[in-house]
Design an enzyme around this catalytic site. Structure first.
Site: not given
Length: 147
Positions: A112, A130
């Site tokens: 991330d 995501d």
């Protein structure tokens, strides 16, 4: 040239490639603990997420997450075949699921790097995959609640 290529692949592949490219760049330029301030509410960071969304369920094994994601991908492909009008939604969901699954297979965790925040409140870091999943879910809910 693309007339024989399924519409879904025309969306899945670029999203998947962009997701993996941005994660590669995060690893190359942000790892292990880099932070780049872009705007007062937006940073680029490096986070290794061993859980699911928001880092939940970290106690589950990586193999379980991979199996769940692959099962979800098979289900979404089935839904696309059954409901081709919503190919765009299913394609976003498949691209996101595959993007994070590739991370889990290669690295053992999800990369991330997008950090949105308001002063000291930071939304959990996320990535392109995501984002594709979130947009797909929002569109799915909108279409189904609109009925």
């Amino acid at each position: 040239m693309f007339s024989k290529v399924p519409k879904a692949l025309v969306l899945i592949l670029p999203v998947l490639i962009f997701d993996q490219l941005t994660k590669y760049l995060a690893i190359k330029f942000l790892a292990p603990s880099g932070v780049v301030k872009i705007l007062p509410f937006f940073n680029l960071v490096y986070v290794e997420n061993t859980g699911t969304a928001f880092g939940m369920f970290k106690f589950l094994s990586n193999e379980i997450f991979i199996l769940i994601a692959l099962g979800a991908t098979v289900f979404l492909i089935y839904m696309h075949i059954k409901d081709p009008q919503n190919w765009f939604i299913y394609s976003l969901l498949v691209a996101g699921a595959l993007g994070n699954t590739i991370d889990r297979i290669i690295y053992g965790h999800v990369i991330d790097f997008i950090d949105l925040h308001l002063r000291e409140f930071h939304w959990p870091a996320f990535n392109v995959a995501d984002s594709a999943i979130t947009i797909g879910i929002v569109l799915f809910l909108y279409k189904n609640l609109k009925k």
